[in-house]
Design a protein around this motif. Structure first.
Motif, PDB file in Angstrom:
ATOM      1  N   LYS A 260       3.286  -8.557 -13.618  1.00 50.26           N
ATOM      2  CA  LYS A 260       2.301  -9.683 -12.996  1.00 50.26           C
ATOM      3  C   LYS A 260       2.138  -9.243 -11.405  1.00 50.26           C
ATOM      4  CE  LYS A 260       2.117 -11.677 -16.699  1.00 50.26           C
ATOM      5  NZ  LYS A 260       1.175 -11.135 -17.886  1.00 50.26           N
ATOM      6  N   ALA A 261       2.422  -8.276 -11.073  1.00 51.71           N
ATOM      7  CA  ALA A 261       1.788  -8.126  -9.612  1.00 51.71           C
ATOM      8  C   ALA A 261       0.588  -7.724  -9.507  1.00 51.71           C
ATOM      9  CB  ALA A 261       2.681  -6.622  -9.086  1.00 51.71           C
ATOM     10  N   PRO A 262      -0.227  -8.303  -8.682  1.00 52.62           N
ATOM     11  CA  PRO A 262      -1.756  -7.761  -8.426  1.00 52.62           C
ATOM     12  C   PRO A 262      -2.079  -6.473  -7.840  1.00 52.62           C
ATOM     13  CG  PRO A 262      -1.010  -9.208  -6.591  1.00 52.62           C
ATOM     14  CD  PRO A 262       0.463  -9.036  -7.618  1.00 52.62           C
ATOM     15  N   ILE A 263      -1.963  -5.565  -8.726  1.00 55.11           N
ATOM     16  CA  ILE A 263      -2.224  -4.046  -8.164  1.00 55.11           C
ATOM     17  C   ILE A 263      -3.217  -3.384  -8.758  1.00 55.11           C
ATOM     18  CG2 ILE A 263       0.420  -4.030  -7.354  1.00 55.11           C
ATOM     19  CD1 ILE A 263      -0.805  -1.971 -10.400  1.00 55.11           C
ATOM     20  N   GLU A 264      -3.625  -2.333  -8.122  1.00 52.81           N
ATOM     21  CA  GLU A 264      -4.846  -1.507  -8.672  1.00 52.81           C
ATOM     22  C   GLU A 264      -4.175  -0.015  -8.105  1.00 52.81           C
ATOM     23  OE1 GLU A 264      -7.076  -1.600 -10.799  1.00 52.81           O
ATOM     24  OE2 GLU A 264      -7.343  -3.662 -10.924  1.00 52.81           O
ATOM     25  N   VAL A 265      -4.497   1.196  -9.010  1.00 54.36           N
ATOM     26  CA  VAL A 265      -4.486   2.298  -8.450  1.00 54.36           C
ATOM     27  C   VAL A 265      -5.433   3.247  -8.427  1.00 54.36           C
ATOM     28  CG1 VAL A 265      -2.165   2.456  -9.211  1.00 54.36           C
ATOM     29  CG2 VAL A 265      -3.779   3.074 -10.733  1.00 54.36           C
ATOM     30  N   THR A 266      -5.764   4.284  -7.719  1.00 49.58           N
ATOM     31  CA  THR A 266      -6.876   5.116  -7.570  1.00 49.58           C
ATOM     32  C   THR A 266      -6.594   6.618  -7.407  1.00 49.58           C
ATOM     33  OG1 THR A 266      -9.037   5.512  -7.027  1.00 49.58           O
ATOM     34  CG2 THR A 266      -7.506   5.043  -5.445  1.00 49.58           C
ATOM     35  N   LEU A 267      -7.312   7.624  -7.630  1.00 52.30           N
ATOM     36  CA  LEU A 267      -7.016   8.828  -7.489  1.00 52.30           C
ATOM     37  C   LEU A 267      -7.991   9.096  -6.289  1.00 52.30           C
ATOM     38  CD1 LEU A 267      -5.945  11.824  -7.776  1.00 52.30           C
ATOM     39  CD2 LEU A 267      -8.085  12.196  -9.089  1.00 52.30           C
ATOM     40  N   PRO A 268      -7.677   9.058  -5.055  1.00 50.67           N
ATOM     41  CA  PRO A 268      -8.464   9.143  -3.729  1.00 50.67           C
ATOM     42  C   PRO A 268      -9.464  10.463  -3.873  1.00 50.67           C
ATOM     43  CG  PRO A 268      -6.252   8.452  -3.208  1.00 50.67           C
ATOM     44  CD  PRO A 268      -6.182   8.907  -4.611  1.00 50.67           C
ATOM     45  N   LYS A 269     -10.549   9.844  -2.915  1.00 51.64           N
ATOM     46  CA  LYS A 269     -11.559  11.196  -2.886  1.00 51.64           C
ATOM     47  C   LYS A 269     -11.152  12.461  -2.371  1.00 51.64           C
ATOM     48  CE  LYS A 269     -13.190   9.271   1.681  1.00 51.64           C
ATOM     49  NZ  LYS A 269     -13.997   8.748   2.358  1.00 51.64           N
ATOM     50  N   GLU A 270     -10.056  12.330  -1.615  1.00 48.76           N
ATOM     51  CA  GLU A 270      -9.326  13.794  -1.176  1.00 48.76           C
ATOM     52  C   GLU A 270      -8.591  14.505  -2.291  1.00 48.76           C
ATOM     53  OE1 GLU A 270      -9.440  10.836   2.174  1.00 48.76           O
ATOM     54  OE2 GLU A 270      -8.327  10.945   0.247  1.00 48.76           O
TER      55      GLU A 270
ATOM     56  N   LEU B 279       0.699  -1.260   0.067  1.00 49.19           N
ATOM     57  CA  LEU B 279      -0.021  -0.181  -0.155  1.00 49.19           C
ATOM     58  C   LEU B 279       0.725   1.344  -0.019  1.00 49.19           C
ATOM     59  CD1 LEU B 279      -3.295   1.037   0.430  1.00 49.19           C
ATOM     60  CD2 LEU B 279      -2.492   0.963   2.820  1.00 49.19           C
ATOM     61  N   GLY B 280       0.495   2.208  -0.838  1.00 50.12           N
ATOM     62  CA  GLY B 280       1.535   3.502  -0.709  1.00 50.12           C
ATOM     63  C   GLY B 280       0.996   4.237  -2.046  1.00 50.12           C
ATOM     64  N   THR B 281       2.080   5.321  -2.080  1.00 47.72           N
ATOM     65  CA  THR B 281       1.920   6.404  -2.923  1.00 47.72           C
ATOM     66  C   THR B 281       2.819   6.056  -4.422  1.00 47.72           C
ATOM     67  OG1 THR B 281       2.340   8.898  -3.481  1.00 47.72           O
ATOM     68  CG2 THR B 281       3.776   7.752  -2.149  1.00 47.72           C
ATOM     69  N   THR B 282       2.241   6.377  -5.388  1.00 48.37           N
ATOM     70  CA  THR B 282       2.932   5.838  -6.819  1.00 48.37           C
ATOM     71  C   THR B 282       2.512   6.910  -8.023  1.00 48.37           C
ATOM     72  OG1 THR B 282       3.372   3.783  -8.080  1.00 48.37           O
ATOM     73  CG2 THR B 282       1.137   4.288  -7.573  1.00 48.37           C
ATOM     74  N   TRP B 283       3.304   6.429  -8.855  1.00 43.01           N
ATOM     75  CA  TRP B 283       2.939   7.239 -10.370  1.00 43.01           C
ATOM     76  C   TRP B 283       2.257   5.833 -11.303  1.00 43.01           C
ATOM     77  CZ3 TRP B 283       8.293   8.838 -10.105  1.00 43.01           C
ATOM     78  CH2 TRP B 283       8.743   9.609  -9.024  1.00 43.01           C
ATOM     79  N   GLN B 284       1.500   6.408 -12.259  1.00 42.75           N
ATOM     80  CA  GLN B 284       0.807   5.417 -13.216  1.00 42.75           C
ATOM     81  C   GLN B 284       2.021   4.672 -13.786  1.00 42.75           C
ATOM     82  OE1 GLN B 284      -2.693   5.193 -13.487  1.00 42.75           O
ATOM     83  NE2 GLN B 284      -1.949   3.364 -14.214  1.00 42.75           N
ATOM     84  N   VAL B 285       3.212   5.301 -14.225  1.00 44.51           N
ATOM     85  CA  VAL B 285       4.372   4.326 -14.829  1.00 44.51           C
ATOM     86  C   VAL B 285       4.783   3.398 -13.866  1.00 44.51           C
ATOM     87  CG1 VAL B 285       6.039   5.956 -14.087  1.00 44.51           C
ATOM     88  CG2 VAL B 285       6.373   4.541 -16.157  1.00 44.51           C
ATOM     89  N   ILE B 286       4.731   3.630 -12.871  1.00 45.17           N
ATOM     90  CA  ILE B 286       5.098   2.538 -11.745  1.00 45.17           C
ATOM     91  C   ILE B 286       4.188   1.354 -11.921  1.00 45.17           C
ATOM     92  CG2 ILE B 286       5.786   1.807  -9.519  1.00 45.17           C
ATOM     93  CD1 ILE B 286       6.680   4.613  -9.184  1.00 45.17           C
ATOM     94  N   ALA B 287       2.850   1.704 -11.589  1.00 39.11           N
ATOM     95  CA  ALA B 287       1.836   0.975 -11.744  1.00 39.11           C
ATOM     96  C   ALA B 287       1.952   0.096 -13.181  1.00 39.11           C
ATOM     97  CB  ALA B 287       0.474   1.469 -11.694  1.00 39.11           C
ATOM     98  N   ASN B 288       2.012   0.868 -14.153  1.00 39.58           N
ATOM     99  CA  ASN B 288       2.234  -0.140 -15.478  1.00 39.58           C
ATOM    100  C   ASN B 288       3.292  -1.136 -15.458  1.00 39.58           C
ATOM    101  OD1 ASN B 288       0.303   1.686 -16.291  1.00 39.58           O
ATOM    102  ND2 ASN B 288       1.513   3.069 -17.467  1.00 39.58           N
ATOM    103  N   VAL B 289       4.239  -0.443 -15.102  1.00 36.62           N
ATOM    104  CA  VAL B 289       5.508  -1.760 -15.063  1.00 36.62           C
ATOM    105  C   VAL B 289       5.189  -2.870 -13.887  1.00 36.62           C
ATOM    106  CG1 VAL B 289       8.093  -2.195 -14.351  1.00 36.62           C
ATOM    107  CG2 VAL B 289       7.148   0.076 -15.412  1.00 36.62           C
TER     108      VAL B 289
END
Length: 410
Positions: free
Chosen positions: A292-302, A277-287
């Protein structure tokens, strides 16, 4: 050297922050003193930048151009043979590209001060410092045909223009996102609260960005959850607001297993499960997802912090014509589509959306969605004159953010 591996993408180190403390004043460069009463700071109404003329006419290229850039912005096929927008530029213009990857905004500012570089891909926490210090020049956008197709939402902003005068061309933009492992973190989070919760079941497996600018992430969360603090801008914090943000990060320190600076280490940590769990950039999530890492990302409600980068030209550029040719090239529809898709960000050129390999790229990155980006607070250099317009208090400047970050890390 020409291009360097993506392992240096935007990474920040405490050592570089310490260096910045010694060389950066409240509004940036050492050559620009902290503004006092009656002396507006960069980004404030009334600020007068050093008088520097922009290029009047475009001439023949000088044969080379020296760039300071974020990794992934200047690719010549060296990292991936299929990723190359530098070689076509060199063939079209005769300008050989010499690229220096910088790991932080502080490093970019210091490199540009050496006078050895012609242009830089500056984020908002560097651009005002470069303008105030007289390090970069205004840009004559009439000499950059592709500027006409840049999204209006990226033009004439406080971090890239002064009184309607452009100091660069927008490269692209992106948000700092929340990432989690879907097999561990349940339910799916929608708030930054999950990385600050002192009773978190994920203690020791939370990660955070290693930079003083991360203090703004805590301030943004408090802005939404502690309205009594009166935070209106996460980069404009008075004593009380700043202390509350620092206290929250000190509390979070007990939860953080690792602060990331090298993006490959964050990818590996999420793959192994050391971080969930933590802060990231979309490019990191893409890689990570491609690995094959089971990850998701979101722009939080805040909402979130984020970046809007600008290619700026050195006031003393030795190769100004090649620099202008590069700025026009990198925001051209094809090149801008390539770099935005490779890095993982929204392009600045509206026509790029028709040219991305993934036809949904611009939809994924909300390229034309100004409502989405209204929730993103772009990185901005904190200065003593409060950026939220207050004049009855003094806000904490970047040097104080740097000192506090060292204390938070322990």
């Amino acid at each position: 050297m020409r291009s360097t591996p993506r392992t240096l993408i935007r990474h920040s180190t405490v050592a570089l922050s310490a260096l910045a403390l010694a060389t950066v004043t409240a509004c940036g460069g050492a050559s620009s003193p902290e503004p006092g009463a009656g002396a507006p700071a960069p980004g404030r109404s009334g600020f007068t930048p050093p008088k520097i003329e922009s290029l009047k006419t475009l001439g023949a290229g000088e044969g080379q151009v020296n760039l300071v850039n974020w990794a992934g912005y200047v690719e010549d096929g060296g990292n991936d043979p299929k990723v190359d927008w530098v070689t076509p530029f060199e063939k079209a213009t005769g300008c050989q590209v010499n690229a220096k990857t910088a790991g932080t905004s502080d490093e970019m500012v210091n490199l540009m001060k050496t006078g050895e570089y012609d242009a830089v891909s500056a984020s908002g926490d560097a651009s005002l410092r470069l303008i105030a210090g007289g390090t970069v020049a205004p840009v004559n956008t009439a000499l950059i045909p592709n500027y006409a197709d840049v999204f209006a939402g990226l033009k004439d902003k406080a971090w890239n223009s002064i009184d309607g005068v452009a100091y660069g061309v927008p490269h692209g933009r992106g948000a700092n996102l929340l990432m989690w492992r879907t097999d561990t973190v349940k339910p799916a989070p929608d708030s930054w609260g999950v990385v600050f919760d002192p009773a978190s079941p994920y203690a020791g497996k939370i990660t955070a960005y290693d930079s003083p600018i991360y203090i703004a992430d805590a301030a943004l969360y408090l802005m939404a959850t502690k309205p009594e603090l009166g935070i209106k801008n996460p980069y404009a914090l008075d004593d009380r607001q700043f202390q509350a943000s620092v206290d929250l990060l000190k509390q979070q320190r007990k939860l953080v297993g690792e602060y990331w600076s090298d993006y490959t280490k964050e990818v590996q940590a999420f793959k192994s499960g050391d971080s969930v769990l933590g802060t990231t950039w979309q490019v990191i999530a893409n890689v990570a997802a491609a690995d094959k890492a089971p990850i998701e990302v979101t722009l939080p409600k805040e909402g979130s912090t984020g970046w809007s980068d600008t290619w700026m030209i050195a006031a003393a550029a030795k190769h100004p014509n090649c620099a202008y040719k590069w700025m026009d090239w990198i925001i051209s529809p094809q090149a801008n589509a390539q770099v935005a898709e490779y890095f993982g960000e929204a392009p600045s050129n509206a026509k790029s959306c028709e040219l991305t390999a993934d036809p949904k790229h611009c939809e994924t990155f909300h390229a034309a969605d100004e409502d989405y980006y209204s929730k993103v607070w772009y990185w901005t250099t904190p200065i003593a004159q409060c950026l939220d317009g207050r004049t009855d208090v003094t806000c904490k400047d970047y040097s104080e953010w740097t000192r506090a970050w060292t204390e938070i890390k322990g």
